[in-house]
Scaffold this active site. Structure first.
Site, short mmCIF file in Angstrom:
data_model
loop_
_atom_site.label_atom_id
_atom_site.label_comp_id
_atom_site.label_asym_id
_atom_site.label_seq_id
_atom_site.Cartn_x
_atom_site.Cartn_y
_atom_site.Cartn_z
N GLU A 218 26.38 -115.23 -5.89
CA GLU A 218 26.19 -115.39 -7.29
C GLU A 218 24.88 -115.49 -7.86
O GLU A 218 23.99 -116.25 -7.45
CB GLU A 218 26.97 -116.79 -7.81
CG GLU A 218 28.31 -116.85 -7.18
CD GLU A 218 29.46 -116.39 -7.89
OE1 GLU A 218 29.15 -116.05 -9.28
OE2 GLU A 218 30.59 -116.14 -7.53
N HIS B 215 27.97 -111.03 -7.82
CA HIS B 215 28.73 -111.67 -9.12
C HIS B 215 27.78 -112.50 -9.86
O HIS B 215 26.53 -112.60 -9.51
CB HIS B 215 29.57 -112.56 -8.34
CG HIS B 215 31.06 -111.86 -7.73
ND1 HIS B 215 32.23 -111.92 -8.30
CD2 HIS B 215 31.01 -111.23 -6.70
CE1 HIS B 215 33.02 -111.18 -7.46
NE2 HIS B 215 32.34 -110.75 -6.47
N HIS C 121 34.47 -108.14 -10.90
CA HIS C 121 34.75 -108.85 -12.11
C HIS C 121 33.95 -108.10 -13.50
O HIS C 121 32.80 -107.90 -13.18
CB HIS C 121 34.43 -110.49 -12.16
CG HIS C 121 35.33 -111.14 -11.17
ND1 HIS C 121 34.75 -112.05 -10.11
CD2 HIS C 121 36.62 -111.04 -11.03
CE1 HIS C 121 35.75 -112.58 -9.48
NE2 HIS C 121 37.02 -112.07 -9.89
N GLU D 77 30.88 -109.41 -15.44
CA GLU D 77 29.65 -109.56 -14.59
C GLU D 77 28.83 -108.51 -14.48
O GLU D 77 28.67 -107.90 -13.43
CB GLU D 77 30.29 -110.30 -13.33
CG GLU D 77 31.15 -111.58 -13.33
CD GLU D 77 31.65 -112.13 -12.07
OE1 GLU D 77 31.28 -111.66 -10.77
OE2 GLU D 77 32.55 -112.99 -12.31
O1 LIG Z 1 32.28 -118.77 -12.35
C1 LIG Z 1 33.48 -118.68 -11.78
O2 LIG Z 1 34.18 -119.49 -12.01
C2 LIG Z 1 34.06 -117.48 -10.76
C3 LIG Z 1 32.64 -116.69 -10.38
C4 LIG Z 1 33.36 -115.68 -9.27
O3 LIG Z 1 33.99 -114.80 -9.72
N1 LIG Z 1 33.23 -116.15 -8.23
C5 LIG Z 1 33.97 -115.53 -7.03
C6 LIG Z 1 33.83 -116.23 -5.80
C7 LIG Z 1 34.17 -115.45 -4.59
C8 LIG Z 1 34.46 -116.35 -3.29
O4 LIG Z 1 35.03 -117.64 -3.39
O5 LIG Z 1 33.81 -115.65 -2.23
C9 LIG Z 1 35.29 -115.49 -7.45
O6 LIG Z 1 35.97 -116.40 -7.91
O7 LIG Z 1 36.03 -114.28 -6.80
ZN ZN Z 2 32.77 -112.80 -9.98
#
Ligand SMILES: O=C(O)CCC(=O)N[C@@H](CCC(=O)O)C(=O)O
Ligand code: ZN
Length: 332
Positions: A215, A152, A60, A63
């Site tokens: 994260e 991330h 992303h 980030e």
């Molecule tokens: O903060 C947020 O809403 C999104 C943060 C983020 O990019 N999280 C990843 C998590 C991936 C996973 O579920 O393994 C995403 O949404 O892609």
């Molecule tokens: Zn992300």
């Protein structure tokens, strides 16, 4: 060269595809550029217990802390402060999105890591390039255990600012991973309940890798991240780069959660019924209405409280608008 790799990758407009790999030397090995945002390091002497490590950031584009963290590692490798002892593939994911400081340009790259995916467009194409790069890397190092940390930061504040998402896949997670993540100051772990086609899921599902989405705090602009808070994570990554056993501590320091429900956005007319700045892991009592969707109707918390993670009412139709999670026991 290594210290400048990130800047060079982000400066070239547009990135020039490499017609052949470019190679060079570094203090304890050599590097190979396989393509834009794809840098492999090969140690002169690999330690026997070293893993084949994929470290990715910028899947992303907004980030930035993980990109700065990889920058620190590369500078320290170049300065000879880290003695490379493991094969490592550094990945910068969505280069146009990083340049423009956006989560994505057209569609969310982190939903496209599926070998059946044949969509058109830059992000689907980038996902195919990254899958091929990861396949080739793990094939070159097939004798080693595979590991992938996809780094991330979250859009919102969080009751646990640093947390791991454990993708759903048949491969069990080794107990040592929990010990390493706890020592790296990861505060919570979220166990996914179904396939999610994210980058870390790709490595776990197709390559039996020990893989997580990590994260590491909250989204901020370049230069505004608190890298001090990520020192313990940097220590974990340095141990992996050196091919030595990372430090560990009791996993019980971390809180464990399991996804109970995925809230999907089905309609244009979709709202989340709580404040936009609600921090991740905020808990809602039974009977609370959490979402209203013109197609799917209301979502109301059932008999047990649920906490919300990654709420985002602005996602594309058919995409995940939030994870609803409940505490689960630490793995035994
Ligand atoms: O903060 C947020 O809403 C999104 C943060 C983020 O990019 N999280 C990843 C998590 C991936 C996973 O579920 O393994 C995403 O949404 O892609
Ligand atoms: Zn992300």
């Amino acid at each position: 060269m290594l210290g400048k790799w990130l800047d060079l990758t982000l400066e070239e407009v547009p990135p020039r595809p490499l017609s052949h790999s470019r190679e060079g030397r570094l203090p304890f090995g050599r590097y190979t550029l396989h393509g834009p945002g794809l840098l492999e390091l090969t140690p002169a002497i690999a330690r026997p217990e070293a893993r084949a490590c994929v470290l990715s950031a910028g899947i992303h584009g907004n980030e930035t802390a993980p990109i700065e963290l990889l920058g620190e590692l590369l500078s320290r490798l170049e300065a000879g402060l880290i003695r490379l002892g493991a094969p490592v593939l550094f990945v910068l994911g969505n280069i146009p999105a990083i340049r423009s400081g956006q989560r994505f340009i057209t569609t969310n790259l982190n939903r496209l890591f599926d070998r059946q995916q044949n969509e058109r467009g830059d992000e689907p194409q980038r996902a195919r390039e990254l899958m091929a790069a990861v396949d080739a890397f793990y094939a070159r190092h097939a004798e080693r255990a595979a590991l992938h940390y996809d780094l991330h930061t979250a859009i919102r504040d969080s009751r646990y600012p640093r947390f791991a998402v454990e993708p759903f896949a048949a491969t069990p997670i080794d107990a040592e991973q929990w010990r390493w993540l706890a020592a790296a100051d990861i505060q919570a772990v979220l166990h996914q309940h179904r396939h999610s086609w994210t980058f870390s899921h790709y490595s776990k599902h197709y390559h039996v890798a020990q893989a997580f989405t990590l994260e590491l705090g909250k989204v901020a602009a370049f230069g505004e991240n608190d890298l001090g808070a990520l020192r313990p994570m940097r220590a974990l990554l340095e141990a992996l780069l050196e091919g030595r056993e990372p430090s560990g501590t009791e996993p019980e320091r971390m809180r464990f959660f399991r996804v109970e429900h995925e809230l999907m956005r089905e309609a244009e007319d979709f709202t989340l019924c709580f404040a936009d700045d609600t921090p991740n892991f905020t808990e809602f009592a039974p009977g609370t209405r959490l979402a209203s969707d013109a197609v799917a109707g209301n979502f109301v918390v059932g008999d047990r409280p649920l906490a919300v993670v990654f709420p985002n009412a602005q996602v594309e139709l058919g995409a995940r608008a939030a994870l609803l999670v409940a505490p689960s026991p630490p793995p035994t």
